[in-house]
Design an enzyme around this catalytic site. Structure first.
Site, PDB file in Angstrom:
ATOM      1  N   ASN A   1       0.844  -1.191   0.000  1.00 30.58           N
ATOM      2  CA  ASN A   1       0.000   0.000   0.000  1.00 30.58           C
ATOM      3  C   ASN A   1       0.889   1.255   0.000  1.00 30.58           C
ATOM      4  OD1 ASN A   1      -1.480   2.237   1.070  1.00 30.58           O
ATOM      5  ND2 ASN A   1      -3.042   0.828   1.828  1.00 30.58           N
ATOM      6  N   ALA A   2       0.864   1.989  -1.112  1.00 30.06           N
ATOM      7  CA  ALA A   2       1.743   3.151  -1.270  1.00 30.06           C
ATOM      8  C   ALA A   2       1.428   4.248  -0.252  1.00 30.06           C
ATOM      9  CB  ALA A   2       1.614   3.707  -2.686  1.00 30.06           C
TER      10      ALA A   2
ATOM     11  N   HIS B   1      -4.098   7.064  13.869  1.00 31.30           N
ATOM     12  CA  HIS B   1      -3.827   5.758  14.468  1.00 31.30           C
ATOM     13  C   HIS B   1      -2.393   5.312  14.161  1.00 31.30           C
ATOM     14  CE1 HIS B   1      -5.141   5.452  10.398  1.00 31.30           C
ATOM     15  NE2 HIS B   1      -5.150   4.137  10.328  1.00 31.30           N
TER      16      HIS B   1
ATOM     17  N   ASP C   1      -0.718  -3.573  10.016  1.00 25.52           N
ATOM     18  CA  ASP C   1      -2.055  -4.073   9.730  1.00 25.52           C
ATOM     19  C   ASP C   1      -3.036  -3.110  10.370  1.00 25.52           C
ATOM     20  OD1 ASP C   1      -3.367  -6.217   8.216  1.00 25.52           O
ATOM     21  OD2 ASP C   1      -4.441  -6.518  10.091  1.00 25.52           O
TER      22      ASP C   1
ATOM     23  N   LYS D   1       0.488   3.869   2.875  1.00 21.58           N
ATOM     24  CA  LYS D   1       1.153   3.543   4.144  1.00 21.58           C
ATOM     25  C   LYS D   1       2.645   3.855   4.079  1.00 21.58           C
ATOM     26  CE  LYS D   1      -1.660  -0.469   5.520  1.00 21.58           C
ATOM     27  NZ  LYS D   1      -1.563  -1.924   5.807  1.00 21.58           N
TER      28      LYS D   1
ATOM     29  N   ASP E   1     -10.342   7.438   4.351  1.00 22.04           N
ATOM     30  CA  ASP E   1     -10.134   8.809   4.848  1.00 22.04           C
ATOM     31  C   ASP E   1     -11.271   9.785   4.496  1.00 22.04           C
ATOM     32  OD1 ASP E   1      -7.782   8.577   6.369  1.00 22.04           O
ATOM     33  OD2 ASP E   1      -6.521   8.694   4.596  1.00 22.04           O
TER      34      ASP E   1
HETATM   35  O1  LIG Z   1      -1.664  -5.341   3.718  1.00 23.26           O
HETATM   36  P1  LIG Z   1      -0.880  -4.232   3.062  1.00 23.26           P
HETATM   37  O2  LIG Z   1      -0.078  -4.695   1.893  1.00 23.26           O
HETATM   38  O3  LIG Z   1      -0.079  -3.439   4.040  1.00 23.26           O
HETATM   39  O4  LIG Z   1      -1.930  -3.162   2.448  1.00 23.26           O
HETATM   40  P2  LIG Z   1      -3.509  -3.125   2.681  1.00 23.26           P
HETATM   41  O5  LIG Z   1      -4.034  -1.900   2.027  1.00 23.26           O
HETATM   42  O6  LIG Z   1      -4.113  -4.451   2.281  1.00 23.26           O
HETATM   43  O7  LIG Z   1      -3.621  -2.926   4.239  1.00 23.26           O
HETATM   44  P3  LIG Z   1      -4.415  -3.759   5.347  1.00 23.26           P
HETATM   45  O8  LIG Z   1      -4.499  -5.180   4.983  1.00 23.26           O
HETATM   46  O9  LIG Z   1      -3.778  -3.391   6.654  1.00 23.26           O
HETATM   47  O10 LIG Z   1      -5.877  -3.149   5.287  1.00 23.26           O
HETATM   48  C1  LIG Z   1      -6.059  -1.846   5.750  1.00 23.26           C
HETATM   49  C2  LIG Z   1      -7.402  -1.309   5.274  1.00 23.26           C
HETATM   50  O11 LIG Z   1      -7.825  -0.264   6.144  1.00 23.26           O
HETATM   51  C3  LIG Z   1      -7.821   0.972   5.461  1.00 23.26           C
HETATM   52  N1  LIG Z   1      -7.008   1.928   6.204  1.00 23.26           N
HETATM   53  C4  LIG Z   1      -5.963   1.675   7.024  1.00 23.26           C
HETATM   54  N2  LIG Z   1      -5.380   2.808   7.428  1.00 23.26           N
HETATM   55  C5  LIG Z   1      -6.072   3.799   6.849  1.00 23.26           C
HETATM   56  C6  LIG Z   1      -5.933   5.194   6.845  1.00 23.26           C
HETATM   57  O12 LIG Z   1      -4.946   5.801   7.488  1.00 23.26           O
HETATM   58  N3  LIG Z   1      -6.818   5.899   6.149  1.00 23.26           N
HETATM   59  C7  LIG Z   1      -7.798   5.311   5.461  1.00 23.26           C
HETATM   60  N4  LIG Z   1      -7.989   4.000   5.369  1.00 23.26           N
HETATM   61  C8  LIG Z   1      -7.121   3.243   6.071  1.00 23.26           C
HETATM   62  C9  LIG Z   1      -7.117   0.740   4.115  1.00 23.26           C
HETATM   63  O13 LIG Z   1      -7.665   1.494   3.106  1.00 23.26           O
HETATM   64  C10 LIG Z   1      -7.333  -0.726   3.876  1.00 23.26           C
HETATM   65  O14 LIG Z   1      -8.580  -0.878   3.228  1.00 23.26           O
HETATM   66 MG   LIG Z   2      -3.626  -6.157   3.316  1.00 21.73          MG
END
Ligand SMILES: O=P(O)(O)OP(=O)(O)OP(=O)(O)OC[C@H]1O[C@@H](n2cnc3c(O)ncnc32)[C@H](O)[C@@H]1O
Ligand SMILES: [Mg+2]
Length: 198
Positions: free
Chosen positions: A13-14, A183, A71, A16, A158
């Site tokens: 996820n870019a 968070h 996560d 993050k 967001d």
């Molecule tokens: O697992 P990785 O490869 O890190 O990437 P991912 O996008 O799949 O990440 P997650 O499995 O942790 O799922 C996180 C979800 O929660 C949302 N999320 C997490 N942090 C967020 C933030 O700061 N703002 C908005 N949405 C967020 C994000 O969009 C994802 O849909």
């Molecule tokens: Mg994920």
């Protein structure tokens, strides 16, 4: 104290990567696991902690480097904490826009006072793939789910997350502001303390 110059970030996820690198500063360089592999591990855990550890171990194994995983997700009170660990897959893998549309639809008749929600972030750092003592840090961010999307910054949910302390959506915050109070910022602040970077 543990010192790291480079850590691989176990995320595809870019959004993050950008946020976490900005929070860490120049002392530690985050390299994306995407440089090593495009295959995403299956997130089979039942908790943020389990999934974060699983992703971190996988990235450490593939890269041979210390690995950090994030996560995270959105836990909506009215939905008993859903979508939670399934936040990324809420609309069956159709992406952020579909996830947001589904959440708005599911909550369409739910009044303001019952729209409370929290973003959750768990960071897991492993020194190597079989590390018996991962460092775990968590952060929560309380807010409310809006009735329509607002704002262009950030990613994921967001535009739907109203931030009480700023009276705007999380996507209306500047990246620098979000990185002070989110968070992810809270979890990273704890991690920096654990690493002696704070
Ligand atoms: O697992 P990785 O490869 O890190 O990437 P991912 O996008 O799949 O990440 P997650 O499995 O942790 O799922 C996180 C979800 O929660 C949302 N999320 C997490 N942090 C967020 C933030 O700061 N703002 C908005 N949405 C967020 C994000 O969009 C994802 O849909
Ligand atoms: Mg994920």
């Amino acid at each position: 104290m543990m010192t790291f110059q480079q850590i691989v970030l176990a995320s595809h996820n870019a959004g993050k990567l950008k946020e976490l690198q900005a929070m860490l500063g120049d002392t530690v360089q985050l390299r994306s696991i995407g440089e090593f592999s495009s295959i995403e591990p299956e997130e089979t855990g039942l908790s943020f902690v389990e999934n974060a550890i699983l992703k971190a171990r996988n990235a450490a194994r593939i890269s041979g480097m210390p690995a950090l995983a994030d996560d995270s997700g959105l836990a909506v009170d009215f939905l008993g904490g859903a979508p939670g660990i399934y936040s990324a897959r809420y609309a069956d893998g159709k992406g952020d826009a579909a996830n947001n549309a589904k959440l708005l639809d599911v909550l369409k008749d739910v009044p303001q006072e019952q729209r409370g929600a929290q973003f959750v972030c768990v960071l897991a750092l492993v020194r190597h793939a079989d590390d018996p003592l991962p460092i775990l840090c968590e952060g929560l961010w309380h807010g409310r789910i809006l009735t329509e999307a607002s704002g262009e910054h950030g990613f994921g949910y967001d535009p739907l997350f109203w931030v009480p302390e700023r009276d705007c959506s999380s996507a209306e915050l500047s990246p620098a502001d979000k990185n002070q109070i989110s968070h992810r910022a809270r979890a990273m602040s704890l991690l920096r303390q654990r690493l002696g970077l704070a």
